[in-house]
Design an enzyme around this catalytic site. Structure first.
Site, PDB file in Angstrom:
ATOM      1  N   THR A 203      39.570  20.861  42.586  1.00  0.00           N
ATOM      2  CA  THR A 203      38.718  19.670  42.563  1.00  0.00           C
ATOM      3  C   THR A 203      37.870  19.642  43.816  1.00  0.00           C
ATOM      4  O   THR A 203      38.334  20.037  44.886  1.00  0.00           O
ATOM      5  CB  THR A 203      39.587  18.391  42.554  1.00  0.00           C
ATOM      6  N   ASP A 234      42.481  12.081  37.098  1.00  0.00           N
ATOM      7  CA  ASP A 234      41.805  10.970  37.774  1.00  0.00           C
ATOM      8  C   ASP A 234      40.321  11.242  38.041  1.00  0.00           C
ATOM      9  O   ASP A 234      39.531  10.305  38.185  1.00  0.00           O
ATOM     10  CB  ASP A 234      42.481  10.711  39.127  1.00  0.00           C
ATOM     11  N   GLY A 255      44.550  15.996  43.903  1.00  0.00           N
ATOM     12  CA  GLY A 255      45.982  16.093  43.690  1.00  0.00           C
ATOM     13  C   GLY A 255      46.336  15.646  42.284  1.00  0.00           C
ATOM     14  O   GLY A 255      45.487  15.662  41.389  1.00  0.00           O
ATOM     15  N   GLY A 257      46.447  13.869  39.287  1.00  0.00           N
ATOM     16  CA  GLY A 257      45.624  12.779  38.781  1.00  0.00           C
ATOM     17  C   GLY A 257      46.410  11.636  38.169  1.00  0.00           C
ATOM     18  O   GLY A 257      46.041  10.464  38.337  1.00  0.00           O
TER      19      GLY A 257
HETATM   20  N1  ASP Z   1      42.946  15.420  40.565  1.00  0.00           N
HETATM   21  C1  ASP Z   1      42.764  16.554  39.672  1.00  0.00           C
HETATM   22  C2  ASP Z   1      43.359  16.221  38.340  1.00  0.00           C
HETATM   23  O1  ASP Z   1      44.416  15.638  38.285  1.00  0.00           O
HETATM   24  C3  ASP Z   1      43.343  17.829  40.186  1.00  0.00           C
HETATM   25  C4  ASP Z   1      43.088  18.185  41.635  1.00  0.00           C
HETATM   26  O2  ASP Z   1      42.681  17.365  42.424  1.00  0.00           O
HETATM   27  O3  ASP Z   1      43.338  19.331  41.991  1.00  0.00           O
HETATM   28  O4  ASP Z   1      42.804  16.615  37.357  1.00  0.00           O
END
Ligand code: ASP
Length: 344
Positions: A203, A234, A255, A257
């Site tokens: 992300t 998220d 992180g 979501g």
């Molecule tokens: N937040 C992202 C998700 O949950 C993943 C990430 O931040 O690496 O899709």
């Protein structure tokens, strides 16, 4: 090691860069930056993305333009877990999520979007050309094509193909453990493993304040690698992966979501900044809230928030060590290591 190399790279920007690079190489960095324009973004890829955003910001351009162009660099990179080069879902398809928000609280979002190179640009069109905030799946793709976006070939990048084949050996579908770096590497929903053995993250969230003091933010992702088909985290959800309030500040998340959505993460951080908390303190409070909810399971997930307030102060806080963010303003271009709740 990519991180080490990038810290050294970051240090080339001057003595302050060296200072913070050294601090970043340690565990935690008490860090505030002040002033405008300024752009901050998640993970190491943020260094390159910030440069593109800066091209707009330093000429007096709008924050929303900067954050769109900035993360498009990451979306276009085949070496990253953002964009079409990223890990697929468990059925072998890359599905992308993105959102954008401007200083007038206009916002746009796309989710579960396939075969489009720049989901953030489509999110911007949703914001500007429709009466809606969010389009998903085939409808989002149809809208993108109608807006002139090319439908790309459905083909995994070399690295994603290799990662998928590896994953298929066990096809293990476990609750995601995202972006935790420890001696065992990453969890089962791993970020992309590069051919040189390094890991990359899935992300990029970016927030900026322009020379006029206006704010904007963007967030774009392929989500968790080998996720269940149709899963959305998220990142495309306004208030979760991103929130901008031009009176107060902006926040983005990375992180796991599901756990960011549960606490309306980015919106909650902005609301705490409205009550007077610094960006770092506000991020920490929401991490604390997640710890309270998840109890012992907080050990298994990573979540990080990155925020910027109207004074141009940046701050972050993560559940686990290992979260880094990139900052660029008129005289600094650096990668900073966030403080974290756990310190193993
Ligand atoms: N937040 C992202 C998700 O949950 C993943 C990430 O931040 O690496 O899709």
């Amino acid at each position: 090691m990519v991180n080490r190399r990038k810290f050294i790279h970051a240090s080339a920007f001057g003595s302050l860069g060296i200072l913070f690079s050294k601090m970043a190489a340690g565990n935690q960095v008490p860090f505030t930056i002040k002033g405008k324009p300024v752009v901050i973004s998640t993970w190491d890829a943020g260094l390159e993305a910030n440069k593109a955003a800066w091209e707009i910001l330093h000429k007096g351009g709008r924050a929303v333009d900067a954050v769109e162009k900035g993360v498009m660099v990451t979306e276009a990179s085949q070496n990253c877990c953002v964009g079409l080069g990223a890990n697929p879902d468990r059925d072998g398809f890359v599905t992308l999520d993105a959102c954008i928000m401007d200083e007038f609280s206009n916002c746009g979002s796309v989710a579960f979007l396939e075969r489009i190179k720049h989901p953030v640009a489509v999110a911007r069109r949703v914001m500007e050309k429709t009466p809606h905030v969010m389009l998903v799946g085939s409808g989002a793709q149809q809208f993108a094509v109608a807006e002139g976006f090319a439908l790309e070939e459905q083909k995994l990048s070399t690295q994603a193909q290799a990662a998928y084949e590896e994953w298929l050996k066990n096809s293990e579908y476990k609750p995601p453990v995202i972006n935790i770096e420890n001696k065992n590497g990453h969890g089962p929903f791993a970020p992309l493993k590069l051919s040189n053995g390094e890991w990359n993250h899935d992300t990029i969230g970016m927030v900026a304040m322009d020379a006029q003091g206006n704010m904007g933010g963007s967030c774009t992702t392929s989500g968790a690698g080998f996720k269940m088909r149709g899963r959305i985290g998220d990142s495309p959800i306004i208030g979760a992966g991103l929130f901008v309030d031009n009176e107060v500040g902006a926040c983005t998340a990375t992180g796991q979501g599901e756990d960011v959505i549960r606490v309306a993460g980015s919106h909650s951080v902005v609301e705490l900044m409205r009550q007077g908390l610094s960006p770092e303190a506000a991020c920490k409070k929401i991490i604390e809230r997640i710890v309270k909810i998840k109890k012992s399971k907080a050990k298994d997930i990573q979540v990080a928030f990155l925020a910027l307030n109207k004074k141009g102060q940046a701050g972050a806080f993560a559940l686990h060590p290992g979260f880094r963010y990139a900052i660029k303003n008129g005289d600094k271009e650096i990668l900073v290591t966030s403080k974290s709740w756990f310190n193993e």
